[in-house]
Design an enzyme around this catalytic site. Structure first.
Site, PDB file in Angstrom:
ATOM      1  N   LEU A  59       0.377 -11.279  12.348  1.00  0.00           N
ATOM      2  CA  LEU A  59      -0.428 -11.744  13.482  1.00  0.00           C
ATOM      3  C   LEU A  59      -1.311 -12.932  13.114  1.00  0.00           C
ATOM      4  O   LEU A  59      -1.912 -13.549  13.992  1.00  0.00           O
ATOM      5  CB  LEU A  59      -1.279 -10.595  14.043  1.00  0.00           C
ATOM      6  N   ASN A  90      -1.182 -10.252   4.838  1.00  0.00           N
ATOM      7  CA  ASN A  90      -1.280 -11.582   4.198  1.00  0.00           C
ATOM      8  C   ASN A  90      -1.967 -12.601   5.104  1.00  0.00           C
ATOM      9  O   ASN A  90      -1.443 -13.676   5.390  1.00  0.00           O
ATOM     10  CB  ASN A  90       0.106 -12.083   3.765  1.00  0.00           C
ATOM     11  N   ASP A 150       3.249  -7.708   1.368  1.00  0.00           N
ATOM     12  CA  ASP A 150       4.361  -8.470   1.937  1.00  0.00           C
ATOM     13  C   ASP A 150       4.092  -9.978   1.978  1.00  0.00           C
ATOM     14  O   ASP A 150       2.997 -10.415   2.291  1.00  0.00           O
ATOM     15  CB  ASP A 150       4.699  -8.001   3.355  1.00  0.00           C
ATOM     16  N   HIS A 230      12.473  -5.294   5.299  1.00  0.00           N
ATOM     17  CA  HIS A 230      13.564  -6.257   5.560  1.00  0.00           C
ATOM     18  C   HIS A 230      14.706  -6.278   4.531  1.00  0.00           C
ATOM     19  O   HIS A 230      14.933  -7.279   3.859  1.00  0.00           O
ATOM     20  CB  HIS A 230      13.000  -7.671   5.745  1.00  0.00           C
ATOM     21  N   ASN A 276      12.479 -15.406   4.568  1.00  0.00           N
ATOM     22  CA  ASN A 276      12.470 -14.693   3.294  1.00  0.00           C
ATOM     23  C   ASN A 276      12.412 -13.192   3.540  1.00  0.00           C
ATOM     24  O   ASN A 276      11.450 -12.727   4.151  1.00  0.00           O
ATOM     25  CB  ASN A 276      11.251 -15.132   2.470  1.00  0.00           C
ATOM     26  N   ASP A 303       9.567  -8.406  11.411  1.00  0.00           N
ATOM     27  CA  ASP A 303       9.053  -9.452  10.506  1.00  0.00           C
ATOM     28  C   ASP A 303       8.683 -10.697  11.314  1.00  0.00           C
ATOM     29  O   ASP A 303       8.936 -11.823  10.889  1.00  0.00           O
ATOM     30  CB  ASP A 303      10.047  -9.779   9.381  1.00  0.00           C
ATOM     31  N   HIS A 307       4.704 -19.584  12.820  1.00  0.00           N
ATOM     32  CA  HIS A 307       4.215 -20.694  11.989  1.00  0.00           C
ATOM     33  C   HIS A 307       3.895 -21.889  12.880  1.00  0.00           C
ATOM     34  O   HIS A 307       4.626 -22.183  13.827  1.00  0.00           O
ATOM     35  CB  HIS A 307       5.269 -21.113  10.964  1.00  0.00           C
TER      36      HIS A 307
HETATM   37 ZN   LIG Z   1       8.430  -9.930   3.412  1.00  0.00          ZN
END
Ligand SMILES: [Zn+2]
Length: 427
Positions: A59, A90, A150, A230, A276, A303, A307
């Site tokens: 988010l 992250n 992650d 993932h 990724n 996932d 961006h």
């Molecule tokens: Zn990841």
């Protein structure tokens, strides 16, 4: 308090019935219900599913509100049929303290469009050196149960073991981004023919598989819960099957994009396809679909990785990895797996099982009298074209732009309150 009378919905694709939502719960189910004063939702031809639950959402708030906020991501989630999402750690600052996870949790509550369940970092600053304050995050108002670095892999086996031991005490789970970093230095896409032809450094399948094998052994040794984020390779599916057969407490997720797209998409050097772990080969895609149907892969998770334009519309090598996913996930799963899973199997992979893994007791429950009214109505006959500018996310990096997809979310209800009606967010 809002009241909704849903007329003629087919619960999990079954016979049409009416559902009355009141006081946050499903308070009646049956044919020919009548409720003066309730808002009537015509659900003729629509399928009612338990609200979807995403175990893996980025988010971006705090820190990159130009790419996404808790509110814009929550709106995208509701439009995608979700009623709960797990927000990855992250951010900037990293969600590695009780203070940050409580901040994210409160932002989710005030947006009020989905339940935002923060994921806590495993290590301080995602640096992989020192365990974060896992217990304080678990005891916080956010009640964190899933921990993940992650974006990064917890690559130190001793630290991974200690994290598993720590969360076992409160039945938490470590969600691993499985990537042995020494094997992916400079990697740009799947190590294979396409990468060789384009002259780009490869991300080998073994970098994922070696970590999954190691972590399955560690989780089995400790007796703690491991979740693998993932999964992207055929070999990973084999290792998971082996670990589950041995009784290891391991669950795994696959993304919609790994179920549909392959590494040859990179041939045009369009960074929208950079992700990724990377897109793999068609035989990996086949193995992932089969593993999901079999249940070796428990869950579909998005996932969702928004961006900003400058991080994505640039040279491939400099672009950030990641794709939007929340508003397209259900349609992609219908496209690739409806014939084998049906609505019940989709509800299992996208709602019930993720809710159970995350410990979200109000979610992932089939509509029944007395159950919290977290549900979504889907038009299975609709086909819709993905227009990036029309997505609710603050970012535009969808790999499905211009594609026509099956099945459209018409309405979503969070504890009996509509978050989406007529295919549009209510706010
Ligand atoms: Zn990841």
């Amino acid at each position: 308090m809002s009241r909704y009378l849903i007329k003629g919905a087919r619960t999990l694709g079954g016979e049409p019935t009416d559902l009355l939502l009141r006081d946050g719960v499903v308070c009646d189910i049956g044919r020919g219900l009548w409720a003066p004063g309730a808002d009537v939702v015509d659900a003729d031809g629509l399928v009612a599913l338990p609200g979807l639950v995403d175990l893996h959402t980025h988010l971006r708030e705090p820190g990159r509100e130009d790419a996404e906020t808790v509110e814009t991501g929550s709106r995208a989630a509701a439009l995608g049929g979700y009623t709960a999402v797990c927000a990855m750690a992250n951010t900037s600052p990293v969600a590695d303290t009780a203070g940050v996870v409580e901040q994210v949790w409160r932002l989710g509550r005030s947006a009020g469009l989905v339940d935002v369940q923060p994921v806590g970092a495993v290590t301080v600053g995602l640096a992989g050196e020192q365990l974060a304050e896992l217990g304080a995050m678990a005891d916080s108002a956010a009640r964190v149960r899933i921990f993940s670095d992650d974006g990064n892999c917890v690559s130190d086996p001793r630290l991974m073991r200690r994290a598993l031991e720590y969360v076992k005490a409160f039945d938490g789970v470590i969600a691993q981004h499985a990537e042995e970093p020494r094997l992916t230095v400079g990697a740009q896409l799947h190590e294979g023919e396409v990468a060789a032809r384009l002259g780009l450094a490869g991300w080998p399948a073994v970098a994922e598989e070696s970590i999954i094998a190691r972590d399955a052994l560690l989780a089995g040794h400790v007796g703690a819960r491991l979740h693998v984020c993932h999964v992207s390779t055929a070999g990973s599916v084999e290792i998971l099957r082996w670990a589950k057969a041995r009784g290891v407490r391991v669950t795994a997720e696959v993304t919609p994009h790994h179920l549909l797209l392959t590494d040859d998409r990179a041939q045009g050097y369009d960074p929208v396809f950079k992700v990724n772990p990377p897109l793999r080969t068609s035989s990996d895609v086949d193995a992932l679909r089969a593993g999901m149907v079999e249940g070796v892969i428990d869950v579909v998770a998005t996932d969702h990785a928004p961006h900003a334009v400058e991080d994505k519309e640039c040279e491939w090598a400099y672009a950030r990895p990641g794709m939007l996913g929340l508003q397209t996930a259900l349609s992609i799963v219908v496209e690739v797996a409806f014939a084998t899973l049906g609505w019940d199997g989709i509800a299992e992979r996208m709602s019930r099982t993720p809710a159970r893994i995350a410990g979200l007791a109000e979610h992932g429950r089939d509509p029944a009298v007395g159950v919290p009214a977290n549900l979504t109505l889907v038009d299975p006959a609709a086909r819709w074209r993905v227009e990036p500018a029309e997505l609710a996310s603050r970012s535009r990096n969808t790999p499905y732009a211009g594609m026509t997809l099956p099945a459209r979310v018409v309405a979503t209800f969070l504890r009996g309150a509509a978050t989406v009606l007529d295919g549009k967010a209510v706010r």
